[in-house]
Motif scaffolding. Structure first.
Motif, short mmCIF file in Angstrom:
data_model
loop_
_atom_site.label_atom_id
_atom_site.label_comp_id
_atom_site.label_asym_id
_atom_site.label_seq_id
_atom_site.Cartn_x
_atom_site.Cartn_y
_atom_site.Cartn_z
N PRO A 11 0.84 -1.19 0.00
CA PRO A 11 0.00 0.00 0.00
C PRO A 11 0.88 1.25 0.00
N PRO A 12 0.29 2.40 -0.27
CA PRO A 12 1.10 3.62 -0.40
C PRO A 12 1.69 4.04 0.95
N PRO A 13 2.76 4.84 0.92
CA PRO A 13 3.30 5.39 2.16
C PRO A 13 2.27 6.27 2.86
N ILE A 14 2.52 6.52 4.14
CA ILE A 14 1.63 7.39 4.89
C ILE A 14 2.46 8.48 5.55
N ALA A 15 1.90 9.68 5.59
CA ALA A 15 2.61 10.80 6.22
C ALA A 15 2.12 10.96 7.65
N LEU A 16 3.09 10.90 8.59
CA LEU A 16 2.75 11.11 9.99
C LEU A 16 3.13 12.53 10.41
N GLU A 17 2.17 13.20 11.05
CA GLU A 17 2.43 14.52 11.59
C GLU A 17 3.37 14.40 12.80
N ARG A 18 3.07 13.42 13.64
CA ARG A 18 3.94 13.12 14.78
C ARG A 18 3.61 11.74 15.31
N ILE A 67 -0.06 10.05 14.67
CA ILE A 67 -1.00 11.08 14.24
C ILE A 67 -0.78 11.36 12.76
N PRO A 68 -1.79 11.10 11.91
CA PRO A 68 -1.58 11.31 10.48
C PRO A 68 -1.50 12.80 10.14
N ALA A 69 -0.80 13.08 9.04
CA ALA A 69 -0.59 14.48 8.65
C ALA A 69 -1.89 15.15 8.22
N ASN A 70 -2.81 14.36 7.67
CA ASN A 70 -4.07 14.93 7.21
C ASN A 70 -5.25 14.20 7.86
N PRO A 71 -5.48 14.49 9.15
CA PRO A 71 -6.49 13.72 9.88
C PRO A 71 -7.90 13.95 9.35
N ARG A 72 -8.64 12.87 9.29
CA ARG A 72 -10.05 12.98 8.91
C ARG A 72 -10.96 12.51 10.05
N ARG A 106 -4.61 4.74 8.16
CA ARG A 106 -4.64 5.06 6.73
C ARG A 106 -5.87 5.88 6.35
N ARG A 107 -6.94 5.75 7.16
CA ARG A 107 -8.14 6.53 6.87
C ARG A 107 -8.16 7.87 7.62
N GLY A 108 -7.03 8.18 8.25
CA GLY A 108 -6.91 9.52 8.83
C GLY A 108 -7.30 9.64 10.28
N TRP A 109 -7.37 8.53 10.99
CA TRP A 109 -7.64 8.62 12.42
C TRP A 109 -6.34 8.78 13.21
N PRO A 110 -6.27 9.74 14.13
CA PRO A 110 -5.17 9.74 15.09
C PRO A 110 -5.33 8.50 15.99
N ILE A 111 -4.31 7.65 16.03
CA ILE A 111 -4.45 6.35 16.69
C ILE A 111 -3.60 6.28 17.95
N TYR A 112 -4.21 5.81 19.03
CA TYR A 112 -3.48 5.53 20.27
C TYR A 112 -3.65 4.05 20.59
N VAL A 113 -2.55 3.30 20.49
CA VAL A 113 -2.55 1.89 20.88
C VAL A 113 -1.90 1.80 22.26
N SER A 114 -2.58 1.16 23.19
CA SER A 114 -2.08 1.16 24.57
C SER A 114 -1.89 -0.25 25.10
N VAL A 207 -12.79 8.45 20.41
CA VAL A 207 -13.52 7.24 20.06
C VAL A 207 -12.78 6.07 20.69
N VAL A 208 -13.49 5.27 21.49
CA VAL A 208 -12.86 4.13 22.15
C VAL A 208 -13.29 2.84 21.47
N VAL A 209 -12.31 2.08 21.00
CA VAL A 209 -12.56 0.77 20.41
C VAL A 209 -11.97 -0.27 21.36
N ALA A 210 -12.82 -1.09 21.94
CA ALA A 210 -12.38 -1.99 23.01
C ALA A 210 -12.74 -3.43 22.68
N HIS A 211 -11.82 -4.33 22.99
CA HIS A 211 -12.01 -5.74 22.67
C HIS A 211 -12.07 -6.59 23.94
N SER A 212 -13.04 -7.50 23.97
CA SER A 212 -13.09 -8.56 24.98
C SER A 212 -13.06 -8.02 26.40
N GLN A 213 -12.02 -8.33 27.18
CA GLN A 213 -11.95 -7.84 28.55
C GLN A 213 -12.11 -6.33 28.61
#
Lengths: 330, 330
Positions: A11-18, A67-72, A106-114, A207-213
């Motif tokens: 897939p194409p490269p992605i630009a990260l703002e930070r 954090i993507p450069a062009n957040p949607r 890739r769809r422009g969400w700022p993502i936090y994986v914890s 937006v919180v996406v939570a799995h299982s426990q």
């Protein structure tokens, strides 16, 4: 060489703002009365005197953001893993495909994986008092049989996968998944919730996406911080929220997703029924909860690890559409 | 809000060609004769029967990669953390600045940040036999006094930082560092080395940057896989390699870096002397080892956690120049 390393698609490269990481939450605890130890940290090194008495930090958690450069996405998306696992759940799939972290970034969400308290880069039992019990470690066959990959008890030895199962259950991919499993304490839920609240307080409305426990933590965090949760996506939540606080959820759109093979499982019919009953209570209090059983949408074969299944992108697309329909992505 | 979240500077976005993670290494071990447990994984959940007998995976490790769209590094760069820590060492600094992972990624190095066996996302004691001992957890004051941040024993309580120290030792930043500390076993070096070899076998010829405890793994991995290590950068290595195999290192350029305050420390004069003596043995066998004491270059005030110190970019720049001078960056 394990299959997980293979990157089939380009897939194409992605630009990260930070991007970066931090720890958040936790508290100080004092330990006294323990003997001092002489420790040789490395063979051939120089011994050090280690005094275990003193102040410890416990109960913090780890988060890594991209954090993507062009957040949607109109809010950060927090990805909360399930029990016995870490944030790795959301990264590259066990068979080497891009995971949900990739999909949503890739769809422009700022993502936090914890990594929740006690797991992964959060660290564990910073003091013995943190965990209050023995850690549970899973055998290779346990998730295979409990996560609706194989056809129940004994199926791992028989290598009997549920018919049409979407989990990448070839030996190498499955073992890559098992490598992600970490020991689990069953006594640290309160600590984990506190740290998740600290995470929400720090990142802000998300937006919180939570799995299982983490279904428990998603529900409960939304109830404790209704102003900090823009939407709640629960992927096969293992438990429910606080029945006394359903009203707190009335302004938070909730999506619950369940996979396949539930009716024939020993535990999942009860787990799902509890969830659906709680959803009804939230609706009765004025809330909006959508329950999606994937097979009813014609999406079949999903295990408990939906974000790793071969059709993980298809289910992510369903989440994406649901969020966009609520004005959270433009 | 902790200072670690603050992003003071606004450097330009970066384009990633790809990113992801995997686990590598480890082996299967069979456990027998243990009692079956009934486990309630989550309060309000449905109990599960867990049989601890069976096959476990142990000794694997975790790696996360970020590959820039326009690479200039002539090999992947593997960042190996020290004892009681995880790959977080290389990420955002405890006071919220960009870390060495950012520095080298921005200069076009394909970066692999890993968690060694037993730590972080590698998981720990997948079976009790993995670790063979009790984990060591550090009090808040221990790294302050042992990593040449404070002025020796008792300095944390006095909040007495070594004069001119570059570590961000304000209370909030220091505690952010302590939050990164994870329990450490002192009995797992052989497992960790095996996993690092598996990592090298998978990624291929790489530049290895190793800190503290990982000095051992860097030396030993280079001795076991001389064709897979293009260069070795050892940041305050805690131990040496195998004296019987110095000849294996003769074609691998090595850079050793030491910080400040070593002469006045209780342990570091001996640790450094051991390292320098080993470097001489490698040179005598035809190898090339550069030992840099930062104060002799006019770079003063560095603690043991050089990659977190306020002048972390300056020291990274020194590493970068050294690598470029060896044709590994263009």
């Amino acid at each position: 060489m394990p299959a997980a390393g293979a990157v089939a698609q380009s897939p194409p490269p992605i630009a990260l703002e930070r991007w970066g990481s931090f720890h958040v939450g936790g508290r100080e605890v004092v330990v006294t009365g323990q003997p001092v130890r002489e420790v040789l940290f490395s063979p051939g090194g120089v011994p050090a005197r280690v005094d275990p008495n003193g102040t410890y930090l416990m109960g913090g958690m780890y988060a890594q953001y991209m954090i993507p450069a062009n957040p949607r996405g109109q809010a950060p998306m927090l990805l909360w893993h399930g029990g016995g696992l870490t944030g790795v759940t959301w990264e590259t799939t066990p068979d080497g495909r891009e995971g949900w972290q990739h999909f949503f970034l890739r769809r422009g969400w700022p993502i936090y994986v914890s990594d929740a308290v006690e797991r992964g880069r959060a660290g564990w039992t910073q003091i013995p008092e943190q965990t209050g019990g023995q850690a549970l470690t899973l055998t290779v066959d346990n998730p295979f049989e409990r996560f609706r990959i194989g056809a129940g008890p004994g199926s791992y030895l028989r290598q009997q996968v549920l018919p049409g199962n979407q989990f990448p259950a070839d030996r190498e991919s499955y073992l890559n998944f098992v490598r992600q499993v970490v020991p689990r304490f069953t006594t640290t839920d309160a600590l984990a919730l506190d740290a998740y609240l600290a995470l929400l307080d720090r990142v802000g409305p998300s937006v919180v996406v939570a799995h299982s426990q983490a279904g428990l933590f998603g529900w409960r965090a939304a109830q404790e911080r209704p102003d900090k949760v823009r939407a709640l996506v629960l992927v096969e939540p293992a438990t429910i929220g606080d029945p006394a606080k359903v009203a707190a959820l009335r302004n938070i759109p909730v999506l619950m997703i369940y996979g396949d093979y539930i009716a024939q499982d020993a535990r999942w019919p009860a787990i799902r029924a509890n969830g659906v009953r709680f959803a009804e209570a939230v609706r009765a209090a004025g809330g909006s909860v959508d329950v999606v059983d994937l097979p009813e949408r014609g999406i079949r074969g999903n295990s408990h690890m939906i974000m790793m299944d071969r059709n993980s992108d298809e289910v992510a697309g369903l989440v994406q559409e649901w969020l966009a329909a609520r004005g959270l992505w433009r």
